[in-house]
Scaffold this motif. Structure first.
Motif, PDB file in Angstrom:
ATOM      1  N   UNK A  12       0.807  -1.221   0.000  1.00 31.81           N
ATOM      2  CA  UNK A  12       0.000   0.000   0.000  1.00 31.81           C
ATOM      3  C   UNK A  12       0.841   1.272   0.000  1.00 31.81           C
ATOM      4  N   UNK A  13       2.067   1.180   0.506  1.00 33.44           N
ATOM      5  CA  UNK A  13       2.921   2.363   0.613  1.00 33.44           C
ATOM      6  C   UNK A  13       3.139   3.029  -0.734  1.00 33.44           C
ATOM      7  N   UNK A  14       3.045   4.349  -0.743  1.00 32.38           N
ATOM      8  CA  UNK A  14       3.404   5.161  -1.901  1.00 32.38           C
ATOM      9  C   UNK A  14       4.495   6.135  -1.482  1.00 32.38           C
ATOM     10  N   UNK A  15       5.583   6.240  -2.246  1.00 26.85           N
ATOM     11  CA  UNK A  15       6.653   7.178  -1.889  1.00 26.85           C
ATOM     12  C   UNK A  15       6.238   8.618  -2.164  1.00 26.85           C
ATOM     13  N   UNK A  16       6.952   9.543  -1.560  1.00 22.81           N
ATOM     14  CA  UNK A  16       6.646  10.961  -1.738  1.00 22.81           C
ATOM     15  C   UNK A  16       6.800  11.365  -3.200  1.00 22.81           C
ATOM     16  N   UNK A  17       5.723  11.896  -3.755  1.00 21.23           N
ATOM     17  CA  UNK A  17       5.734  12.456  -5.115  1.00 21.23           C
ATOM     18  C   UNK A  17       5.109  13.847  -5.025  1.00 21.23           C
ATOM     19  N   UNK A  18       5.832  14.747  -4.421  1.00 21.24           N
ATOM     20  CA  UNK A  18       5.291  16.073  -4.114  1.00 21.24           C
ATOM     21  C   UNK A  18       4.879  16.809  -5.383  1.00 21.24           C
ATOM     22  N   UNK A  19       5.538  16.510  -6.486  1.00 18.57           N
ATOM     23  CA  UNK A  19       5.234  17.234  -7.725  1.00 18.57           C
ATOM     24  C   UNK A  19       3.798  17.021  -8.197  1.00 18.57           C
ATOM     25  N   UNK A  20       3.127  15.965  -7.728  1.00 17.72           N
ATOM     26  CA  UNK A  20       1.773  15.691  -8.194  1.00 17.72           C
ATOM     27  C   UNK A  20       0.760  16.729  -7.714  1.00 17.72           C
ATOM     28  N   UNK A  21       1.127  17.529  -6.717  1.00 16.03           N
ATOM     29  CA  UNK A  21       0.202  18.580  -6.279  1.00 16.03           C
ATOM     30  C   UNK A  21       0.050  19.656  -7.352  1.00 16.03           C
ATOM     31  N   UNK A  22       0.884  19.614  -8.389  1.00 12.15           N
ATOM     32  CA  UNK A  22       0.761  20.599  -9.464  1.00 12.15           C
ATOM     33  C   UNK A  22      -0.414  20.299 -10.392  1.00 12.15           C
ATOM     34  N   UNK A  23      -1.019  19.128 -10.245  1.00 12.09           N
ATOM     35  CA  UNK A  23      -2.164  18.836 -11.119  1.00 12.09           C
ATOM     36  C   UNK A  23      -3.252  19.875 -10.895  1.00 12.09           C
ATOM     37  N   UNK A  24      -3.759  20.401 -11.967  1.00 16.53           N
ATOM     38  CA  UNK A  24      -4.788  21.441 -11.877  1.00 16.53           C
ATOM     39  C   UNK A  24      -6.096  20.912 -12.446  1.00 16.53           C
ATOM     40  N   UNK A  25      -7.160  21.050 -11.674  1.00 18.69           N
ATOM     41  CA  UNK A  25      -8.493  20.671 -12.136  1.00 18.69           C
ATOM     42  C   UNK A  25      -9.296  21.954 -12.300  1.00 18.69           C
ATOM     43  N   UNK A  26      -9.542  22.352 -13.529  1.00 21.82           N
ATOM     44  CA  UNK A  26     -10.254  23.599 -13.767  1.00 21.82           C
ATOM     45  C   UNK A  26      -9.411  24.807 -13.384  1.00 21.82           C
ATOM     46  N   UNK A  27     -10.081  25.865 -13.019  1.00 17.74           N
ATOM     47  CA  UNK A  27      -9.397  27.110 -12.688  1.00 17.74           C
ATOM     48  C   UNK A  27      -8.942  27.123 -11.224  1.00 17.74           C
ATOM     49  N   UNK A  28      -8.338  28.251 -10.828  1.00 16.90           N
ATOM     50  CA  UNK A  28      -7.788  28.401  -9.481  1.00 16.90           C
ATOM     51  C   UNK A  28      -8.855  28.145  -8.421  1.00 16.90           C
ATOM     52  N   UNK A  29      -8.502  27.332  -7.421  1.00 19.15           N
ATOM     53  CA  UNK A  29      -9.451  26.995  -6.354  1.00 19.15           C
ATOM     54  C   UNK A  29      -9.772  28.226  -5.515  1.00 19.15           C
ATOM     55  N   UNK A  30     -11.032  28.356  -5.125  1.00 18.48           N
ATOM     56  CA  UNK A  30     -11.467  29.470  -4.279  1.00 18.48           C
ATOM     57  C   UNK A  30     -12.441  28.952  -3.232  1.00 18.48           C
ATOM     58  N   UNK A  31     -12.896  29.857  -2.382  1.00 18.07           N
ATOM     59  CA  UNK A  31     -13.890  29.522  -1.356  1.00 18.07           C
ATOM     60  C   UNK A  31     -15.288  30.010  -1.745  1.00 18.07           C
ATOM     61  N   UNK A  32     -15.489  30.406  -2.988  1.00 15.50           N
ATOM     62  CA  UNK A  32     -16.738  31.065  -3.373  1.00 15.50           C
ATOM     63  C   UNK A  32     -17.929  30.113  -3.451  1.00 15.50           C
ATOM     64  N   UNK A  33     -17.723  28.903  -4.003  1.00 19.70           N
ATOM     65  CA  UNK A  33     -18.823  27.946  -4.008  1.00 19.70           C
ATOM     66  C   UNK A  33     -19.153  27.519  -2.572  1.00 19.70           C
ATOM     67  N   UNK A  34     -18.136  27.384  -1.738  1.00 23.47           N
ATOM     68  CA  UNK A  34     -18.391  27.044  -0.345  1.00 23.47           C
ATOM     69  C   UNK A  34     -19.146  28.153   0.356  1.00 23.47           C
ATOM     70  N   UNK A  35     -18.784  29.390   0.095  1.00 24.31           N
ATOM     71  CA  UNK A  35     -19.529  30.538   0.644  1.00 24.31           C
ATOM     72  C   UNK A  35     -21.004  30.423   0.319  1.00 24.31           C
ATOM     73  N   UNK A  36     -21.301  30.142  -0.963  1.00 30.30           N
ATOM     74  CA  UNK A  36     -22.700  30.040  -1.377  1.00 30.30           C
ATOM     75  C   UNK A  36     -23.391  28.863  -0.686  1.00 30.30           C
TER      76      UNK A  36
END
Length: 287
Positions: free
Chosen positions: A259-283
């Protein structure tokens, strides 16, 4: 046409359709998704029932949203309550997407800057979300989580997420003396594969110096979280997913080494759509 040739043709077509400003970012995203696809194929061959195969990103840093969703699909959502310790500024964490699905709980973070950012967009106190600015230690963690559970008026805690880049193991051990959540998402230090069992020495004032001295290895978490079974790690090698033993029959048993996965910090660069915000959560919190 070979798979590599098809991939190159696909990259070429995407680049041709985009302007020069976006081309380097586009290539980066294509390569990241190609890597993620290859990693899932490797995972499927070794651990075919691994919930990481359902991983995807909405507001999590990498694939945690999909993994959490699949876990609760198997065991039921319960009362849909959570506590997230180390929630960041709210735009990317493990429970933002759950809030949009109607869950309720508490976010706790030690950074004034993060809490100030949240306060600009969402209420820090609402019927479904309570935001607490606090530096969490093993001494204060049990009381904070118990209070959060009482505030949620839930019979038990469904999800506990801990990501504090330091005393994670000690904080988890202290919490489990007071509260037994159904699911734990725990950050681990992906530099150290099993069977290495390492953790930093406990220091209530510890802050991460951006080096490798942080948290605990996956093996150390497995050894010390009594009554819980590791069922998965996300592909970026940052979070382990633990299920309370009485609920673990919904998951195929695999050794920690598989089950172990080694550190692959670069994967946080994956982008889904535009920049994440708190606006949908606000609504959502207004409803």
């Amino acid at each position: 046409m070979s798979p590599l040739a098809r991939f190159k043709a696909y990259v070429k077509s995407v680049l041709a359709a985009s302007g020069p400003y976006f081309q380097s970012a586009t290539v980066d995203q294509i390569l990241l998704r190609q890597e993620l696809s290859a990693l899932r194929e490797q995972l499927r061959a070794v651990t075919p029932d691994n919930v990481a195969l359902w991983g995807h990103k909405i507001y999590s840093q990498t694939d945690e949203d999909g993994i959490i969703s699949e876990i609760f699909r198997r065991i039921g959502e319960g009362s849909r309550s959570f506590v997230e310790i180390g929630c960041g500024n709210g735009s990317e964490n493990n429970t933002h997407a759950l809030l949009l699905k109607g869950w309720r709980g508490t976010w706790i973070d030690g950074s004034s800057k993060n809490v100030e950012h949240m306060a600009r967009w969402i209420p820090l106190e609402s019927p479904r979300l309570h935001v607490v600015r606090a530096f969490v230690t093993r001494e204060n963690a049990p009381g904070m989580v118990s209070s959060a559970l009482a505030r949620a008026k839930a019979p038990e805690l469904d999800l506990l997420s801990v990501d504090i880049d330091g005393n994670d193991l000690y904080v988890l051990q202290a919490i489990l003396l007071a509260v037994r959540p159904r699911v734990i998402v725990a950050e681990y230090n992906g530099k150290f594969p099993p069977p290495l069992a390492l953790s930093i020495e406990y220091d209530p004032a510890h802050t991460w110096a951006l080096d490798d001295y942080h948290g605990a290895s996956l093996q150390s978490l497995v050894d010390h979280l009594a009554g819980y079974r590791l069922v998965s790690c996300n592909l970026s090698g940052s979070n382990g997913f633990f299920i309370r033993e009485d609920l673990s029959s919904a998951f195929a048993p695999y050794p920690v080494e598989a089950l172990f996965q080694p550190a692959r910090v670069h994967l946080i660069r994956e982008r889904i759509g535009q920049l994440a915000s708190l606006k949908f959560l606000r609504d959502s919190l207004r409803q």
